[in-house]
Scaffold this motif. Sequence first.
Motif, short mmCIF file in Angstrom:
data_model
loop_
_atom_site.label_atom_id
_atom_site.label_comp_id
_atom_site.label_asym_id
_atom_site.label_seq_id
_atom_site.Cartn_x
_atom_site.Cartn_y
_atom_site.Cartn_z
N VAL A 189 77.40 2.63 14.35
CA VAL A 189 76.97 1.13 14.37
C VAL A 189 76.50 0.98 15.92
O VAL A 189 76.60 1.86 16.74
N TYR A 190 75.67 -0.06 15.69
CA TYR A 190 74.86 -0.49 16.95
C TYR A 190 75.71 -1.61 17.61
O TYR A 190 76.19 -2.49 17.22
N GLU A 192 78.36 -1.73 19.73
CA GLU A 192 79.90 -2.14 19.18
C GLU A 192 80.75 -1.65 20.51
O GLU A 192 79.98 -0.82 21.64
N CYS A 193 81.95 -1.97 20.35
CA CYS A 193 82.79 -1.52 21.61
C CYS A 193 84.20 -1.05 20.93
O CYS A 193 84.54 -1.46 19.86
N ASP A 206 84.67 -3.22 17.51
CA ASP A 206 84.38 -4.56 17.15
C ASP A 206 82.97 -4.74 18.01
O ASP A 206 82.51 -3.86 18.62
N ARG A 207 82.63 -5.88 17.68
CA ARG A 207 81.26 -6.38 18.35
C ARG A 207 81.46 -6.57 19.78
O ARG A 207 82.35 -6.93 20.34
N GLN A 209 80.27 -8.68 21.59
CA GLN A 209 80.47 -10.11 21.73
C GLN A 209 81.99 -10.51 21.94
O GLN A 209 82.28 -11.60 22.82
#
Length: 228
Positions: A189-190, A192-193, A206-207, A209
């Motif tokens: 995935v791009y 992400e964290c 998760d994203r 953001q």
Amino acid sequence: MIVNKQMITIKGTREGLTLYIDDSCSFSEVLKELDQVLSTKYTDKDEPMITVTIQLGNRYLHKEQEEALREVIRRKNKLVVQSIDSNVITKKQALQWRDDSEIKAITKIVRSGQVVEIVGDLLLIGDVNPGGKIVASGNIFVLGSLRGVAHAGANGNTDAVIAASYMEPSQLRIADYISRSPDYESEGVYMECGLIDKEKSKIIIDRLQVLSQKRPDLNGFERRILNG
């Protein structure tokens, strides 16, 4: 008329007592007044045990002085010192805090069999290939592809996060929490964290953001990295 300044202020809390000690007077004066103040209070042996927190303000005490302060309080049967807090730290502690909070920027590709380990936050400008490993006591930010192993919060910091431009790790680890495939999408995935969801007691992806809400303590420099 000369008014004597009060050196000891006592406040009661749910947890016990907090002693605020004036940081401008001599230590010998503090000990003398503290003994006098406590001798007029808390002398009833039938009272329950009371914990005491001492706030020193901008005063630093050597170990011998701390022990002398504890001894004055220990003479009162129902008082026990829980902690002694000061706004002042030693040079060694300050240097350790700097190391723990600094962002270390490294530009390289971490190849299979290689390990990069640092104290503080790691900003890696490059990729972590399969078989490569990066370790940090703080947060990890990868401006590249993370396909190897990343271990953030290596000293036990469960609030640490791992972020990458492209996330396809063979393993994520934060403090003592470990997450492996197939927790990730097979193709990665791009932007992400990974972070610990303490309610679910596991690492989640998760994203980027969401970090501003879930980890508001990230400093301004880290936010600029995440937000571009």
